[in-house]
Motif scaffolding. Sequence first.
Motif, PDB file in Angstrom:
ATOM      1  N   HIS A 115      37.359  35.552  30.797  1.00  0.00           N
ATOM      2  CA  HIS A 115      38.754  35.257  30.406  1.00  0.00           C
ATOM      3  C   HIS A 115      39.229  34.023  31.197  1.00  0.00           C
ATOM      4  CE1 HIS A 115      39.570  39.565  28.911  1.00  0.00           C
ATOM      5  NE2 HIS A 115      38.533  39.779  29.702  1.00  0.00           N
TER       6      HIS A 115
ATOM      7  N   ILE B 225      48.536  41.671  32.751  1.00  0.00           N
ATOM      8  CA  ILE B 225      48.336  40.697  31.676  1.00  0.00           C
ATOM      9  C   ILE B 225      49.672  40.065  31.264  1.00  0.00           C
ATOM     10  CG2 ILE B 225      47.555  40.475  29.266  1.00  0.00           C
ATOM     11  CD1 ILE B 225      45.503  42.784  29.991  1.00  0.00           C
TER      12      ILE B 225
ATOM     13  N   HIS C 178      36.678  45.584  24.152  1.00  0.00           N
ATOM     14  CA  HIS C 178      36.881  46.216  25.465  1.00  0.00           C
ATOM     15  C   HIS C 178      36.901  47.728  25.204  1.00  0.00           C
ATOM     16  CE1 HIS C 178      38.065  42.239  26.817  1.00  0.00           C
ATOM     17  NE2 HIS C 178      38.186  42.684  28.053  1.00  0.00           N
TER      18      HIS C 178
ATOM     19  N   GLU D 210      36.924  51.860  28.864  1.00  0.00           N
ATOM     20  CA  GLU D 210      36.937  51.402  30.252  1.00  0.00           C
ATOM     21  C   GLU D 210      37.714  52.348  31.161  1.00  0.00           C
ATOM     22  OE1 GLU D 210      38.912  47.681  31.083  1.00  0.00           O
ATOM     23  OE2 GLU D 210      38.479  47.847  33.220  1.00  0.00           O
TER      24      GLU D 210
ATOM     25  N   THR E 291      34.206  44.446  37.704  1.00  0.00           N
ATOM     26  CA  THR E 291      35.560  44.931  37.423  1.00  0.00           C
ATOM     27  C   THR E 291      35.790  46.305  38.037  1.00  0.00           C
ATOM     28  OG1 THR E 291      35.383  43.705  35.384  1.00  0.00           O
ATOM     29  CG2 THR E 291      37.229  45.230  35.565  1.00  0.00           C
TER      30      THR E 291
ATOM     31  N   ASP F 227      33.237  39.117  33.562  1.00  0.00           N
ATOM     32  CA  ASP F 227      34.626  39.475  33.230  1.00  0.00           C
ATOM     33  C   ASP F 227      35.608  38.583  33.979  1.00  0.00           C
ATOM     34  OD1 ASP F 227      36.629  40.800  31.869  1.00  0.00           O
ATOM     35  OD2 ASP F 227      36.693  42.522  33.216  1.00  0.00           O
TER      36      ASP F 227
ATOM     37  N   GLY G 153      43.064  38.979  36.978  1.00  0.00           N
ATOM     38  CA  GLY G 153      43.583  40.289  37.364  1.00  0.00           C
ATOM     39  C   GLY G 153      42.526  41.238  37.878  1.00  0.00           C
TER      40      GLY G 153
END
Length: 395
Positions: free
Chosen positions: A42, A72, A208, A211, A256, A283, A287
Amino acid sequence: MQAGKILAVGKTSDLRAQYEAREELDLSDFVVMPGFVDCHTHPVFARTREEEFHLRCAGADYMEIAAKGGGILNSAKMLREIPESALSDTVSRHLSGFLEHGTTSIEAKSGYGLSTESEVKSLRALTQASAAHPLTVSRTFLGAHEVPEEYRDRREDYVDLVINEMLPAVEGLCESCDVFAEPKVFDRQQSRRILTAAKERGLGLRVHADEIEPMAVAELAVELGADSADHLPRISLAGQEALAGSDTCAVLLPGTSFYLGKRVHAPARAMIEKGCAVALASDFNPGSCYTQSMPLIMTLACVLLHMSPEECVHACTINPAASLHIDDQVGSLHPGKSADLVVLDLPSYRALGYSFGQNPVVLTIKAGQPVFANMREREPDLFTNQEQNLPNFEG
Ligand code: NIG
Ligand code: FE
Protein backbone atom coordinates in the motif's frame (compact mmCIF):
# COMPACT_ATOMS: atom_id res chain seq x y z
CA MET A 1 22.22 -11.09 -20.15
CA GLN A 2 21.34 -9.11 -23.28
CA ALA A 3 18.97 -6.20 -23.81
CA GLY A 4 17.86 -6.45 -20.20
CA LYS A 5 16.97 -10.14 -20.52
CA ILE A 6 18.62 -13.31 -19.31
CA LEU A 7 20.39 -14.89 -22.27
CA ALA A 8 21.51 -18.16 -20.70
CA VAL A 9 21.89 -19.84 -17.32
CA GLY A 10 24.49 -22.46 -16.47
CA LYS A 11 27.97 -23.20 -15.24
CA THR A 12 30.48 -20.37 -15.68
CA SER A 13 32.80 -22.60 -17.73
CA ASP A 14 30.00 -23.68 -20.11
CA LEU A 15 28.81 -20.11 -20.58
CA ARG A 16 32.35 -18.85 -21.21
CA ALA A 17 32.76 -21.51 -23.89
CA GLN A 18 29.57 -20.40 -25.62
CA TYR A 19 29.52 -16.62 -25.21
CA GLU A 20 31.90 -13.74 -25.04
CA ALA A 21 30.91 -11.34 -22.29
CA ARG A 22 31.25 -7.63 -22.78
CA GLU A 23 31.56 -7.27 -19.03
CA GLU A 24 31.98 -9.79 -16.20
CA LEU A 25 31.01 -9.38 -12.57
CA ASP A 26 32.42 -11.90 -10.11
CA LEU A 27 29.66 -12.59 -7.58
CA SER A 28 30.89 -16.02 -6.58
CA ASP A 29 30.96 -15.16 -2.85
CA PHE A 30 27.39 -13.95 -2.81
CA VAL A 31 23.88 -15.28 -3.16
CA VAL A 32 22.45 -14.23 -6.52
CA MET A 33 18.74 -14.87 -6.86
CA PRO A 34 15.67 -13.50 -8.68
CA GLY A 35 14.69 -10.02 -7.49
CA PHE A 36 11.92 -10.27 -4.90
CA VAL A 37 8.31 -9.94 -6.04
CA ASP A 38 6.25 -8.24 -3.32
CA CYS A 39 2.62 -8.90 -4.25
CA HIS A 40 0.81 -6.92 -1.52
CA THR A 41 1.75 -3.30 -0.78
CA HIS A 42 0.00 0.00 0.00
CA PRO A 43 2.58 2.64 -1.04
CA VAL A 44 0.13 5.37 -2.11
CA PHE A 45 -0.06 7.37 1.10
CA ALA A 46 0.87 10.94 1.95
CA ARG A 47 2.22 10.72 5.53
CA THR A 48 3.18 8.23 8.24
CA ARG A 49 1.13 7.36 11.37
CA GLU A 50 3.73 6.76 14.11
CA GLU A 51 1.47 8.19 16.85
CA GLU A 52 -0.97 5.30 16.28
CA PHE A 53 1.91 2.84 16.52
CA HIS A 54 2.70 4.15 20.02
CA LEU A 55 -1.00 4.09 20.97
CA ARG A 56 -1.06 0.41 19.99
CA CYS A 57 2.14 -0.28 21.91
CA ALA A 58 0.46 1.27 24.95
CA GLY A 59 -2.44 -1.18 24.58
CA ALA A 60 -4.92 0.31 22.09
CA ASP A 61 -6.36 -2.10 19.53
CA TYR A 62 -5.96 -1.54 15.77
CA MET A 63 -9.69 -1.89 15.05
CA GLU A 64 -10.55 0.32 18.05
CA ILE A 65 -8.34 3.09 16.66
CA ALA A 66 -10.00 2.61 13.26
CA ALA A 67 -13.51 2.78 14.75
CA LYS A 68 -12.63 6.15 16.33
CA GLY A 69 -11.60 7.68 13.00
CA GLY A 70 -7.89 6.88 13.17
CA GLY A 71 -6.23 4.25 11.00
CA ILE A 72 -7.15 4.23 7.35
CA LEU A 73 -9.48 7.23 7.79
CA ASN A 74 -6.57 9.22 9.20
CA SER A 75 -4.54 8.38 6.08
CA ALA A 76 -7.53 9.26 3.87
CA LYS A 77 -7.72 12.72 5.44
CA MET A 78 -4.03 13.34 4.72
CA LEU A 79 -4.31 11.95 1.18
CA ARG A 80 -7.26 14.15 0.28
CA GLU A 81 -5.14 17.23 1.16
CA ILE A 82 -1.99 16.46 -0.84
CA PRO A 83 -1.78 17.60 -4.51
CA GLU A 84 -1.42 14.84 -7.10
CA SER A 85 2.10 15.84 -8.17
CA ALA A 86 3.39 15.84 -4.57
CA LEU A 87 1.74 12.46 -4.02
CA SER A 88 3.42 11.11 -7.12
CA ASP A 89 6.83 12.29 -5.80
CA THR A 90 6.17 10.59 -2.46
CA VAL A 91 5.11 7.36 -4.16
CA SER A 92 8.23 7.48 -6.33
CA ARG A 93 10.40 7.61 -3.21
CA HIS A 94 8.52 4.63 -1.80
CA LEU A 95 9.14 2.74 -5.05
CA SER A 96 12.89 3.39 -4.71
CA GLY A 97 12.75 2.01 -1.18
CA PHE A 98 11.68 -1.36 -2.58
CA LEU A 99 14.75 -1.51 -4.85
CA GLU A 100 16.98 -0.86 -1.81
CA HIS A 101 15.62 -4.03 -0.24
CA GLY A 102 16.05 -6.18 -3.35
CA THR A 103 12.46 -6.04 -4.58
CA THR A 104 12.19 -5.58 -8.34
CA SER A 105 8.42 -6.05 -8.86
CA ILE A 106 5.47 -5.08 -6.68
CA GLU A 107 1.72 -5.03 -6.57
CA ALA A 108 0.58 -1.61 -5.31
CA LYS A 109 -2.86 -0.65 -4.03
CA SER A 110 -4.75 2.60 -3.81
CA GLY A 111 -7.17 2.74 -0.89
CA TYR A 112 -6.42 5.89 1.09
CA GLY A 113 -8.63 8.01 -1.15
CA LEU A 114 -12.08 6.63 -0.28
CA SER A 115 -13.78 9.04 -2.69
CA THR A 116 -13.95 8.80 -6.45
CA GLU A 117 -11.77 11.88 -6.87
CA SER A 118 -9.09 10.75 -4.40
CA GLU A 119 -9.02 7.13 -5.58
CA VAL A 120 -8.51 8.35 -9.15
CA LYS A 121 -5.84 10.76 -7.89
CA SER A 122 -4.10 7.89 -6.08
CA LEU A 123 -4.03 5.60 -9.12
CA ARG A 124 -2.93 8.43 -11.41
CA ALA A 125 -0.10 9.36 -9.04
CA LEU A 126 0.91 5.69 -8.88
CA THR A 127 0.77 5.38 -12.67
CA GLN A 128 2.87 8.49 -13.13
CA ALA A 129 5.44 7.45 -10.52
CA SER A 130 5.80 3.92 -11.88
CA ALA A 131 6.02 5.01 -15.53
CA ALA A 132 9.23 6.87 -14.70
CA HIS A 133 10.63 4.19 -12.38
CA PRO A 134 12.53 0.94 -13.02
CA LEU A 135 10.38 -1.11 -10.62
CA THR A 136 7.64 -3.26 -12.24
CA VAL A 137 4.31 -2.20 -10.71
CA SER A 138 0.96 -3.98 -10.93
CA ARG A 139 -1.80 -1.59 -9.83
CA THR A 140 -4.79 -2.52 -7.66
CA PHE A 141 -7.88 -0.42 -6.93
CA LEU A 142 -8.82 -0.65 -3.24
CA GLY A 143 -11.65 1.88 -2.92
CA ALA A 144 -13.25 -0.62 -0.53
CA HIS A 145 -10.48 -0.30 2.05
CA GLU A 146 -12.67 1.36 4.70
CA VAL A 147 -16.05 3.06 4.93
CA PRO A 148 -15.49 6.85 5.02
CA GLU A 149 -16.93 8.90 7.88
CA GLU A 150 -19.76 10.38 5.80
CA TYR A 151 -21.06 6.88 4.91
CA ARG A 152 -20.83 5.26 8.35
CA ASP A 153 -24.62 5.24 8.78
CA ARG A 154 -25.35 4.16 5.20
CA ARG A 155 -22.70 1.64 4.28
CA GLU A 156 -24.62 0.14 1.37
CA ASP A 157 -24.54 3.57 -0.31
CA TYR A 158 -20.75 3.48 -0.18
CA VAL A 159 -20.74 0.00 -1.74
CA ASP A 160 -22.98 1.40 -4.49
CA LEU A 161 -20.57 4.30 -4.99
CA VAL A 162 -17.60 1.92 -5.31
CA ILE A 163 -19.48 -0.19 -7.86
CA ASN A 164 -21.31 2.44 -9.89
CA GLU A 165 -18.96 5.42 -9.79
CA MET A 166 -15.45 4.41 -8.74
CA LEU A 167 -15.03 1.22 -10.78
CA PRO A 168 -15.94 3.00 -14.06
CA ALA A 169 -13.71 5.97 -13.09
CA VAL A 170 -10.59 3.86 -12.48
CA GLU A 171 -10.85 1.96 -15.75
CA GLY A 172 -7.44 1.79 -17.42
CA LEU A 173 -5.70 2.84 -14.20
CA CYS A 174 -5.47 -0.61 -12.57
CA GLU A 175 -5.13 -4.29 -13.30
CA SER A 176 -6.91 -5.62 -10.18
CA CYS A 177 -9.45 -4.84 -7.48
CA ASP A 178 -9.17 -5.62 -3.77
CA VAL A 179 -11.59 -5.39 -0.81
CA PHE A 180 -10.86 -5.26 2.95
CA ALA A 181 -13.37 -8.01 3.74
CA GLU A 182 -14.05 -7.98 7.50
CA PRO A 183 -17.32 -8.20 9.44
CA LYS A 184 -16.81 -4.63 10.74
CA VAL A 185 -15.65 -3.17 7.42
CA PHE A 186 -17.12 -4.78 4.27
CA ASP A 187 -19.17 -7.85 5.17
CA ARG A 188 -19.26 -10.96 3.01
CA GLN A 189 -22.24 -9.88 0.91
CA GLN A 190 -20.83 -6.38 0.32
CA SER A 191 -17.41 -7.84 -0.54
CA ARG A 192 -19.01 -10.28 -2.94
CA ARG A 193 -20.94 -7.49 -4.70
CA ILE A 194 -17.85 -5.33 -5.20
CA LEU A 195 -15.60 -8.19 -6.32
CA THR A 196 -18.24 -9.53 -8.73
CA ALA A 197 -18.68 -6.09 -10.29
CA ALA A 198 -14.89 -5.72 -10.64
CA LYS A 199 -14.61 -9.14 -12.25
CA GLU A 200 -17.31 -8.23 -14.75
CA ARG A 201 -15.18 -5.25 -15.72
CA GLY A 202 -12.25 -7.56 -16.44
CA LEU A 203 -10.19 -6.81 -13.34
CA GLY A 204 -8.20 -9.45 -11.48
CA LEU A 205 -9.29 -10.01 -7.90
CA ARG A 206 -7.19 -9.90 -4.70
CA VAL A 207 -8.84 -9.96 -1.26
CA HIS A 208 -7.89 -8.97 2.30
CA ALA A 209 -9.27 -12.19 3.76
CA ASP A 210 -9.87 -13.68 7.20
CA GLU A 211 -7.41 -11.39 8.91
CA ILE A 212 -8.96 -10.12 12.11
CA GLU A 213 -12.23 -12.03 12.35
CA PRO A 214 -13.10 -15.18 10.37
CA MET A 215 -15.71 -14.68 7.63
CA ALA A 216 -15.06 -17.51 5.12
CA VAL A 217 -13.43 -15.01 2.79
CA ALA A 218 -10.83 -17.46 1.48
CA GLU A 219 -13.75 -19.61 0.28
CA LEU A 220 -15.31 -16.55 -1.36
CA ALA A 221 -12.01 -15.68 -3.07
CA VAL A 222 -11.80 -19.20 -4.53
CA GLU A 223 -15.44 -19.15 -5.60
CA LEU A 224 -14.90 -15.88 -7.48
CA GLY A 225 -11.63 -17.07 -9.07
CA ALA A 226 -9.49 -14.46 -7.28
CA ASP A 227 -5.78 -14.37 -8.00
CA SER A 228 -5.03 -14.14 -4.29
CA ALA A 229 -6.48 -14.34 -0.79
CA ASP A 230 -4.26 -12.32 1.54
CA HIS A 231 -3.48 -12.29 5.30
CA LEU A 232 -5.43 -15.43 6.45
CA PRO A 233 -4.60 -15.81 10.19
CA ARG A 234 -8.29 -16.70 10.72
CA ILE A 235 -8.73 -18.95 7.69
CA SER A 236 -11.02 -21.97 8.27
CA LEU A 237 -10.18 -25.57 7.46
CA ALA A 238 -12.65 -25.40 4.57
CA GLY A 239 -10.91 -22.24 3.37
CA GLN A 240 -7.54 -24.00 3.41
CA GLU A 241 -8.99 -26.90 1.44
CA ALA A 242 -10.66 -24.55 -1.04
CA LEU A 243 -7.37 -22.72 -1.64
CA ALA A 244 -5.49 -26.00 -2.04
CA GLY A 245 -7.83 -27.08 -4.81
CA SER A 246 -7.65 -23.77 -6.68
CA ASP A 247 -5.40 -21.37 -8.57
CA THR A 248 -5.88 -18.72 -5.87
CA CYS A 249 -2.58 -17.92 -4.15
CA ALA A 250 -2.42 -17.66 -0.35
CA VAL A 251 -0.51 -14.44 0.30
CA LEU A 252 0.83 -14.44 3.85
CA LEU A 253 1.81 -11.21 5.62
CA PRO A 254 3.61 -12.14 8.84
CA GLY A 255 4.97 -8.58 9.17
CA THR A 256 1.43 -7.36 9.84
CA SER A 257 0.53 -9.84 12.58
CA PHE A 258 3.93 -9.12 14.16
CA TYR A 259 3.59 -5.33 13.95
CA LEU A 260 0.02 -5.42 15.29
CA GLY A 261 1.16 -7.59 18.19
CA LYS A 262 -1.23 -10.40 17.23
CA ARG A 263 -0.50 -13.89 18.44
CA VAL A 264 -2.49 -15.72 15.82
CA HIS A 265 -0.61 -16.32 12.59
CA ALA A 266 -1.64 -17.78 9.26
CA PRO A 267 -1.40 -21.61 9.36
CA ALA A 268 1.34 -21.70 6.73
CA ARG A 269 2.48 -25.25 7.43
CA ALA A 270 -1.01 -26.70 7.14
CA MET A 271 -1.62 -24.76 3.93
CA ILE A 272 1.67 -25.83 2.35
CA GLU A 273 1.05 -29.44 3.35
CA LYS A 274 -2.42 -29.32 1.79
CA GLY A 275 -0.87 -28.06 -1.46
CA CYS A 276 -1.77 -24.35 -1.41
CA ALA A 277 0.42 -22.02 -3.46
CA VAL A 278 1.90 -19.70 -0.82
CA ALA A 279 3.44 -16.27 -1.32
CA LEU A 280 4.93 -13.88 1.22
CA ALA A 281 4.51 -10.11 0.98
CA SER A 282 5.40 -7.03 3.01
CA ASP A 283 1.95 -5.36 3.21
CA PHE A 284 4.01 -2.11 3.32
CA ASN A 285 1.61 0.56 4.62
CA PRO A 286 1.66 3.43 7.13
CA GLY A 287 -0.58 1.69 9.69
CA SER A 288 -0.26 -2.04 10.17
CA CYS A 289 3.18 -2.78 8.66
CA TYR A 290 5.76 -0.12 7.92
CA THR A 291 8.51 -2.13 6.26
CA GLN A 292 9.61 -2.71 2.67
CA SER A 293 12.07 -5.47 3.52
CA MET A 294 11.35 -8.91 2.09
CA PRO A 295 14.45 -10.30 3.89
CA LEU A 296 12.82 -9.22 7.17
CA ILE A 297 9.53 -10.79 6.07
CA MET A 298 11.46 -14.03 5.47
CA THR A 299 12.79 -13.95 9.04
CA LEU A 300 9.23 -13.57 10.32
CA ALA A 301 8.06 -16.35 7.99
CA CYS A 302 10.74 -18.67 9.40
CA VAL A 303 10.13 -17.77 13.06
CA LEU A 304 6.36 -17.25 13.15
CA LEU A 305 5.11 -19.39 10.24
CA HIS A 306 7.77 -22.12 10.48
CA MET A 307 8.65 -21.89 6.82
CA SER A 308 11.95 -23.22 5.45
CA PRO A 309 14.42 -21.11 3.47
CA GLU A 310 13.50 -23.08 0.33
CA GLU A 311 9.82 -22.27 0.86
CA CYS A 312 10.70 -18.62 1.47
CA VAL A 313 12.56 -18.42 -1.85
CA HIS A 314 9.53 -19.67 -3.79
CA ALA A 315 7.14 -17.53 -1.75
CA CYS A 316 9.10 -14.34 -2.49
CA THR A 317 9.76 -14.91 -6.20
CA ILE A 318 7.88 -17.21 -8.57
CA ASN A 319 4.67 -17.75 -6.56
CA PRO A 320 3.86 -14.04 -6.15
CA ALA A 321 4.84 -13.47 -9.80
CA ALA A 322 2.33 -16.15 -10.85
CA SER A 323 -0.39 -14.55 -8.70
CA LEU A 324 0.20 -11.30 -10.63
CA HIS A 325 0.38 -13.07 -14.02
CA ILE A 326 3.91 -11.76 -14.61
CA ASP A 327 5.70 -15.10 -14.13
CA ASP A 328 6.46 -15.25 -17.87
CA GLN A 329 8.70 -12.17 -17.35
CA VAL A 330 10.00 -12.26 -13.76
CA GLY A 331 10.26 -14.47 -10.65
CA SER A 332 12.97 -16.92 -11.74
CA LEU A 333 16.28 -16.99 -13.59
CA HIS A 334 15.34 -18.38 -16.96
CA PRO A 335 16.53 -17.42 -20.47
CA GLY A 336 14.15 -14.86 -21.96
CA LYS A 337 12.98 -13.47 -18.64
CA SER A 338 13.87 -9.98 -17.45
CA ALA A 339 17.33 -9.85 -15.82
CA ASP A 340 15.96 -8.91 -12.39
CA LEU A 341 18.48 -9.98 -9.76
CA VAL A 342 19.21 -9.39 -6.14
CA VAL A 343 22.74 -9.97 -4.82
CA LEU A 344 22.84 -10.75 -1.11
CA ASP A 345 25.78 -10.64 1.27
CA LEU A 346 25.13 -14.21 2.38
CA PRO A 347 27.15 -17.40 1.84
CA SER A 348 24.11 -19.48 0.88
CA TYR A 349 20.37 -19.13 0.50
CA ARG A 350 20.28 -21.26 3.68
CA ALA A 351 21.25 -18.08 5.56
CA LEU A 352 18.05 -16.30 4.40
CA GLY A 353 16.03 -15.21 7.42
CA TYR A 354 18.95 -15.69 9.81
CA SER A 355 20.03 -12.07 10.10
CA PHE A 356 17.33 -9.49 10.66
CA GLY A 357 17.10 -5.75 11.05
CA GLN A 358 20.07 -5.54 8.70
CA ASN A 359 19.85 -5.15 4.95
CA PRO A 360 21.70 -8.05 3.28
CA VAL A 361 21.24 -6.51 -0.20
CA VAL A 362 24.49 -5.39 -1.83
CA LEU A 363 23.19 -4.99 -5.35
CA THR A 364 19.81 -4.86 -7.08
CA ILE A 365 19.69 -5.29 -10.85
CA LYS A 366 16.51 -4.49 -12.78
CA ALA A 367 16.26 -5.43 -16.45
CA GLY A 368 20.04 -5.79 -16.57
CA GLN A 369 20.78 -2.39 -15.00
CA PRO A 370 22.16 -1.82 -11.50
CA VAL A 371 19.52 0.22 -9.65
CA PHE A 372 20.84 0.00 -6.09
CA ALA A 373 24.29 -0.77 -4.71
CA ASN A 374 25.59 -0.97 -1.17
CA MET A 375 29.24 -1.94 -1.41
CA ARG A 376 30.15 -2.27 2.25
CA GLU A 377 33.17 -4.25 3.30
CA ARG A 378 32.46 -7.85 4.09
CA GLU A 379 33.96 -9.78 6.97
CA PRO A 380 35.57 -12.85 5.40
CA ASP A 381 34.70 -16.30 6.76
CA LEU A 382 32.15 -15.00 9.25
CA PHE A 383 29.43 -17.40 8.23
CA THR A 384 30.33 -20.91 9.22
CA ASN A 385 28.07 -22.70 6.74
CA GLN A 386 27.58 -25.57 9.16
CA GLU A 387 25.20 -27.46 6.92
CA GLN A 388 27.51 -30.49 6.91
CA ASN A 389 28.18 -30.72 10.64
CA LEU A 390 24.74 -30.10 12.08
CA PRO A 391 23.85 -32.37 14.99
CA ASN A 392 21.49 -35.14 13.96
CA PHE A 393 18.08 -34.34 15.46
CA GLU A 394 16.33 -37.24 13.85
CA GLY A 395 17.78 -40.28 15.59
O1 NIG B 1 -3.43 -4.77 4.86
N1 NIG B 1 -6.17 -3.95 6.73
C1 NIG B 1 -6.28 -3.21 5.76
N2 NIG B 1 -5.28 -2.66 5.09
C2 NIG B 1 -3.95 -2.60 5.51
C3 NIG B 1 -3.75 -1.64 6.64
C4 NIG B 1 -3.91 -0.27 6.21
C5 NIG B 1 -3.61 0.76 7.25
O2 NIG B 1 -3.72 0.55 8.47
O3 NIG B 1 -3.27 1.85 6.80
C6 NIG B 1 -3.45 -3.99 5.79
O4 NIG B 1 -3.04 -4.34 6.90
FE1 FE C 1 -2.99 -4.89 3.08
